[in-house]
Structures are given as C-alpha cells and as structure tokens.
Design a protein around this motif. Structure first.
Motif, PDB file in Angstrom:
ATOM      1  N   GLN A 233       0.888  -1.137  -0.208  1.00  0.00           N
ATOM      2  CA  GLN A 233      -0.421   0.044  -0.509  1.00  0.00           C
ATOM      3  C   GLN A 233       0.432   1.387   0.204  1.00  0.00           C
TER       4      GLN A 233
ATOM      5  N   GLU B 158       3.190   1.190  -0.937  1.00  0.00           N
ATOM      6  CA  GLU B 158       4.181   1.492  -2.775  1.00  0.00           C
ATOM      7  C   GLU B 158       3.864   1.773  -3.695  1.00  0.00           C
ATOM      8  N   ALA B 159       2.583   1.712  -3.800  1.00  0.00           N
ATOM      9  CA  ALA B 159       1.410   1.777  -4.540  1.00  0.00           C
ATOM     10  C   ALA B 159       0.950   3.744  -4.429  1.00  0.00           C
ATOM     11  N   ALA B 160       1.224   3.818  -3.263  1.00  0.00           N
ATOM     12  CA  ALA B 160       1.332   5.604  -2.745  1.00  0.00           C
ATOM     13  C   ALA B 160       2.337   5.580  -3.165  1.00  0.00           C
ATOM     14  N   LYS B 161       3.227   6.232  -3.278  1.00  0.00           N
ATOM     15  CA  LYS B 161       4.431   6.271  -4.048  1.00  0.00           C
ATOM     16  C   LYS B 161       4.242   6.471  -4.896  1.00  0.00           C
ATOM     17  N   ALA B 162       3.950   5.489  -5.593  1.00  0.00           N
ATOM     18  CA  ALA B 162       3.798   4.829  -7.069  1.00  0.00           C
ATOM     19  C   ALA B 162       3.021   5.968  -7.710  1.00  0.00           C
ATOM     20  N   CYS B 163       1.378   6.102  -6.915  1.00  0.00           N
ATOM     21  CA  CYS B 163       0.535   6.982  -7.884  1.00  0.00           C
ATOM     22  C   CYS B 163       0.770   8.341  -7.104  1.00  0.00           C
ATOM     23  N   ASN B 164       2.284   8.579  -7.080  1.00  0.00           N
ATOM     24  CA  ASN B 164       3.113  10.078  -6.397  1.00  0.00           C
ATOM     25  C   ASN B 164       2.248  10.704  -5.774  1.00  0.00           C
ATOM     26  N   LEU B 165       1.558  10.325  -4.400  1.00  0.00           N
ATOM     27  CA  LEU B 165       1.889  10.768  -3.624  1.00  0.00           C
ATOM     28  C   LEU B 165       1.894  11.826  -2.064  1.00  0.00           C
ATOM     29  N   THR B 166       2.196  12.175  -1.726  1.00  0.00           N
ATOM     30  CA  THR B 166       2.831  13.207  -0.635  1.00  0.00           C
ATOM     31  C   THR B 166       2.841  11.987   0.538  1.00  0.00           C
TER      32      THR B 166
ATOM     33  N   GLN C 193      -0.554  12.672   2.316  1.00  0.00           N
ATOM     34  CA  GLN C 193      -1.546  12.619   1.074  1.00  0.00           C
ATOM     35  C   GLN C 193      -1.846  11.104   1.850  1.00  0.00           C
TER      36      GLN C 193
ATOM     37  N   HIS D   1      -4.813   9.345   3.328  1.00  0.00           N
ATOM     38  CA  HIS D   1      -5.742   8.729   2.130  1.00  0.00           C
ATOM     39  C   HIS D   1      -5.731   7.577   1.983  1.00  0.00           C
ATOM     40  N   ILE D   2      -4.681   7.061   2.107  1.00  0.00           N
ATOM     41  CA  ILE D   2      -4.436   5.214   2.057  1.00  0.00           C
ATOM     42  C   ILE D   2      -4.142   4.978   3.735  1.00  0.00           C
TER      43      ILE D   2
ATOM     44  N   PRO E 236      -6.857   5.442   6.553  1.00  0.00           N
ATOM     45  CA  PRO E 236      -8.395   5.032   6.461  1.00  0.00           C
ATOM     46  C   PRO E 236      -8.466   3.176   7.027  1.00  0.00           C
TER      47      PRO E 236
ATOM     48  N   MET F 273      11.690   3.253 -10.312  1.00  0.00           N
ATOM     49  CA  MET F 273      10.408   3.685  -9.049  1.00  0.00           C
ATOM     50  C   MET F 273      10.214   4.633  -7.832  1.00  0.00           C
TER      51      MET F 273
ATOM     52  N   LEU G  49      11.313   3.160  -5.242  1.00  0.00           N
ATOM     53  CA  LEU G  49      11.141   2.053  -4.240  1.00  0.00           C
ATOM     54  C   LEU G  49      12.528   1.762  -3.893  1.00  0.00           C
TER      55      LEU G  49
ATOM     56  N   PHE H 194       2.078  -3.978 -10.404  1.00  0.00           N
ATOM     57  CA  PHE H 194       2.973  -4.106  -9.476  1.00  0.00           C
ATOM     58  C   PHE H 194       2.328  -5.789  -9.494  1.00  0.00           C
TER      59      PHE H 194
ATOM     60  N   HIS I 129     -10.192   0.154   0.129  1.00  0.00           N
ATOM     61  CA  HIS I 129     -11.297   0.970   0.757  1.00  0.00           C
ATOM     62  C   HIS I 129     -11.844   1.940   0.007  1.00  0.00           C
TER      63      HIS I 129
ATOM     64  N   LEU J  81      -2.771   9.086 -14.303  1.00  0.00           N
ATOM     65  CA  LEU J  81      -1.340  10.092 -14.269  1.00  0.00           C
ATOM     66  C   LEU J  81      -0.542  10.672 -15.645  1.00  0.00           C
TER      67      LEU J  81
END
Ligand code: ATP
Ligand code: MG
Lengths: 218, 265
Positions: free
Chosen positions: A118, A120-128, A131, A135-136, A139, B56, B58, B101, B109, B171
């Motif tokens: 989760q 990593e996905a947030a990072k790939a989505c470029n969230l700060t 955020q 948001h991730i 919740p 990426m 990561l 991935f 959620h 994006l």
C-alpha cells in the motif's frame, strides 16, 4: 437496610448532573487520547532519532506513573508554575494524555499491519507522505483498531471517579457527597454502579456498529 | 541533412545496489529510447524486480546515476554541483513514471473508480468531475467500466490488475513499469491482462518496461529484450535474436529450462 425509592427519586437529578460531567470528561478525554495517541505513534516513527527517542521515553514515563499522581501534578503542582487549569480541564488532559500512551500502542500495531504494497502503490501514484497517511494508511489502519480503542474508552470511563480527587464534580463525587450528607450509602452507590454499567452496555455495541460501518470494504 | 539525435528517456549508468553483503545490481548500464517496449527476462533473483523498483524510487542505489527524461533521478543539480535529490525532486520525477505490481496493490477501501481518480485529484489538482470522466474512459479501455462502483475485494485477479493498469495510466506517465503483472493470476485470467498490455503497446507511445516470465508474450511485444543474470545484463537484442539465436551460454541454458517447463516461445 431497606431500599428507599423516595430517596432514589430525590437524589436522581443530582446524580444525573454528575453523570453528565462523567460522560463529558470521558468523551473529551477520548478525543484527546485518540489525537495525542496518534501523534505519539507518528512521532515514534519519525526518521529523526531525537524525535522518536524522546517520544518513546515520554510515552514510557507517562504510562509508568499512576494517573492519580499525574492528576495531582496537573491540578495542584502546575499552578505553582503559573499554569492554572480548571478541574475539568486538568482532568480531561490527565485522562487523555495518560490513555494516549496506551492508544499509541494500538495505532502503532494497526499502522504496522498495513501491507507494504500500500505504501509502494501510494508512492507509485506520486502521493506525498501526508496524502499517503491521510488517504491510504490511516483509513485502512483505523477500522480494525476500533475494538481495542473501544476497550480503552470504556476503561477511561470507569476511571473517571479518580477525577473527584481534583474536585471535578462527576458522578462519583456527587454520590459521595449525597451519601455523606444523608448517612445513606446503599442507594447512591448502587445507582452509581447501575449508571456506569448502563453506559458501558450501550457504548460497546455502538462502537462495534461504528467499526462495521467503517469496514464496508471487507 | 543529419538524423535528429534522440536522447534516451532512461539512462542507467554504472548503477550498483546491495542488500547487506549481497550485490543485487552490479555496475549496471543500459538505456531506453522514448516509446521503446523493453522486456526484462532472466532467472529468479537476477535483479529484474529491483531495477524496476529502483526506477520507481522504491529502492535507493548505492552508486552510479540514473537519468530519466534528461534529469537525474536520485541526484539534482544545485549551484552547479550534483547533490543527492530531495523529496521535492523525487516527487517531480515520479510524475513521469507509473508502475503496475505483481500483487495489484489496489487501495482496498476505495471503489474501482476512486482508485483511478484519487491520484490525479490529489497530485494534479484535477477536479472530481473531470477526473471521473477520464477514469471512466480508462476503465472503458481496460474493460472495467461496468465495475466502476465495485470494491476491489469483489474483483477477480485479472480484473484487479486491469484496474491497477488504469490507475497507473490516469497520471499519464511517460514511462510504465510492469513487474510480472500476470504471475499472480489464474492461468485463464492471464490473457485478458496481456490483451490490455498489447493494446497499450500498439496504441500509445509510452515507454514500457516489463519484467515477465511469459516468453511468447515478450517475443511478440518487445522491441528489445534484456537478459539479466546475477545483477548484470548478460545479453540484449531484438526478441528474434535473443529467443531464436541466443549467443550467451547462460541465455541458452535459461531458455532451454523455460522450454523444458512447457512454455512456447
Ligand atoms: N529487501 C531485500 N532485502 C534483502 N534481499 C533482497 C531484498 N529484496 C530483494 N532481495 C534479493 O535480491 C535479489 C534480487 O531480487 P529481485 O526481486 O530483483 O529478483 P528478480 O529478478 O525479480 O527475481 P524473480 O524472478 O524471482 O522475481 C534476490 O536474491 C532477492 O532475494
Ligand atoms: Mg521479480
């Protein structure tokens, strides 16, 4: 000793006034405990070692000392340093910060249980970072924590009689003054027990309902 | 007249990375041209996932340089000196890159639609209505528009992966990274995801890097194949050469094993 219904009717309004203060202190204390507990949990994860270490020490210190001592400190010692708090304010801060140290542990576990994917996905989505937390991570992490948090809310509720030690006029202190004044303990103390039990019995299923509502995605 | 010189969109320059005493990427060098479709193949543990994760951001690298679209990825220039990148620089660079991935990593959620709209709204300030319109187009494209209001838990693996692809596309990255995106799927669901990838390959000019064990797909899809072994690129070339006429002995051994395991190439 006979149970006296007339006496019950006479003292009930006063006890309910006390109950209001008890519930108020619990609700405010819970909110404070949740917010400060989350802050403790986040600060302990800080990459800055000084911040995380200091927080860890503070948490251990607060958890390792009795709540009653902390209440006395807030209400009777701080005024010496020019910090004057009303009894209720001191009580809410004492309860809230004390229980925050327990809730921090619940938050920590919940946050650690969020899968790495989760983040990593947030990072790939470029969230700060903010955020991602907002948001991730939170919740997802918070709903499973609700039962554990609820236990602490109930525990806090049952600890509110301690606030009478710093002159908060909550349920227990009302009952004690009624009893001392009338030389009758049976009705006031029984009613205190019944009122505490009633609120606990309502609160626990209500919190579970809340949990299920939040977990709609499971 | 001379040919216009096109710069690579990705340049990996002597990159080394270790986990403790184990070196995953050894002095790795390669470039990718804009729009190129690149397949990364090789035995387990050879560093394929690590290089995608590195692109990426990561993972961090121990030494070397990575350039993406003309800029350093892990460094930046300040007062004429090259210094380690700060978070703002990484944030800017990540906007150019999307990743899908192996295990989908959808946000459980959020609804399917919210999974796709979230990042454009948060990172690009796209208004909700516009983000939803764009998201529905993408979901339409991957065949998932009918499930826009479902929660991820209600989807099959293939459906989840198609949503994950739409989420990354939302994006509008210039580069897309795919790490074994069909490996976690039941065999009958693999094709629906590969079809989406084929469509992206033909209908967009995105640069695509994919790590895969699906050799026949890599053969048809890729412009170029990199064969990784123990943190190095042992051999590279067009799929026709690598798959039918591998020069290096390790590539030959690897492909023989794949064929012995029953895959067609
Ligand atoms: N966080 C980590 N800590 C320690 N070792 C790691 C870590 N991540 C990966 N490795 C090791 O690095 C090596 C390369 O891993 P990588 O995932 O890049 O391989 P791969 O080529 O993708 O393999 P596969 O085909 O099995 O996915 C492996 O030996 C792996 O065990
Ligand atoms: Mg891998």
């Amino acid at each position: 000793m006979e149970w006296d219904w007339a006496f019950v009717r006479e003292i009930m309004p006063t006890l309910l006034d006390g109950l209001k203060i008890t519930v108020l202190a619990t609700v405010l204390g819970s909110v404070l405990a949740a917010v400060v507990g989350l802050a403790f949990a986040l600060l302990r994860r800080s990459p800055n070692r000084l911040v995380s270490r200091t927080t860890a020490f503070l948490v251990e210190f607060i958890r390792g000392t009795p709540l009653l001592v902390q209440l006395y400190f807030l209400f009777y010692v701080l005024p010496g340093a020019g910090i004057l708090l009303s009894p209720l304010t001191a009580g809410v801060i004492g309860l809230g910060v004390h229980y925050a140290t327990y809730m921090a542990e619940v938050f920590r576990a919940g946050i650690d249980n969020t899968p790495r994917g989760q983040w990593e996905a947030a990072k790939a989505c470029n969230l700060t970072a903010v955020q991602t937390w907002q948001h991730i991570i939170l919740p997802q992490a918070i709903p499973p924590m609700i039962p554990a948090l609820a236990n602490y809310f109930v525990a806090m509720f049952k600890e509110t009689p301690l606030l009478s030690a710093i002159t908060v006029v909550e349920l227990m202190s009302q009952a004690r003054s009624i009893a001392n004044f009338n030389y009758r303990y049976l009705e006031p103390m029984t009613l205190v027990g019944v009122l505490f039990l009633a609120i606990s019995l309502i609160a626990v299923p209500a919190l579970h309902l809340l949990e299920r509502r939040f977990r709609r995605y499971r | 007249m001379t040919e216009p010189i096109i710069d690579p969109i990705i340049n990996v320059d002597h990159v080394t990375k270790s986990y403790g005493s184990f070196t995953v990427l050894k002095d790795l060098c390669f470039s990718v041209m804009p729009g190129e479709k690149l397949a990364l193949i090789g035995p387990s543990g050879s560093g394929k996932t690590t290089i995608l994760r590195t692109l990426m951001t990561l993972e961090r690298i121990d030494s070397g340089f990575v350039r993406v679209d003309g800029d350093y990825l892990f460094h930046m220039e300040r007062n004429g000196r090259v210094v380690p990148a700060d978070e703002a620089h990484l944030h800017r660079m990540r906007a150019k890159i999307g990743m899908v991935f192996q295990l989908f990593n959808l946000f459980p959620h959020k609804t399917v639609l919210e999974n796709v709209t979230l990042a454009p709204m948060l990172t690009k300030g796209v208004r909700a209505a516009e983000a939803q319109r764009r998201a529905m187009e993408l979901l339409e494209m991957v065949g998932m528009a009918g499930k826009a209001n479902s929660m991820p838990a209600a989807l099959s693996g293939g459906q989840k992966q198609r949503v994950a692809i739409a989420r990354a596309l939302a994006l509008q990255p210039r580069i897309m990274l795919f790490d074994e995106v069909t490996s976690a799927l039941d065999p009958e669901l693999v094709e629906e995801v590969l079809n989406v990838m084929r469509m992206l390959g033909t209908q967009t000019d995105m640069t695509m890097l994919l790590v895969t064990h699906e050799m026949s797909f890599a053969h048809d899809f890729a412009d170029r194949v990199l064969f990784f072994d123990r943190g190095r690129i042992v051999e590279e070339g067009p799929p026709g050469e690598i798959f039918t006429n591998p020069r290096h002995e390790r590539t030959q051994t690897f492909l023989k094993k794949i064929i012995a395991a029953g895959q067609r190439i």
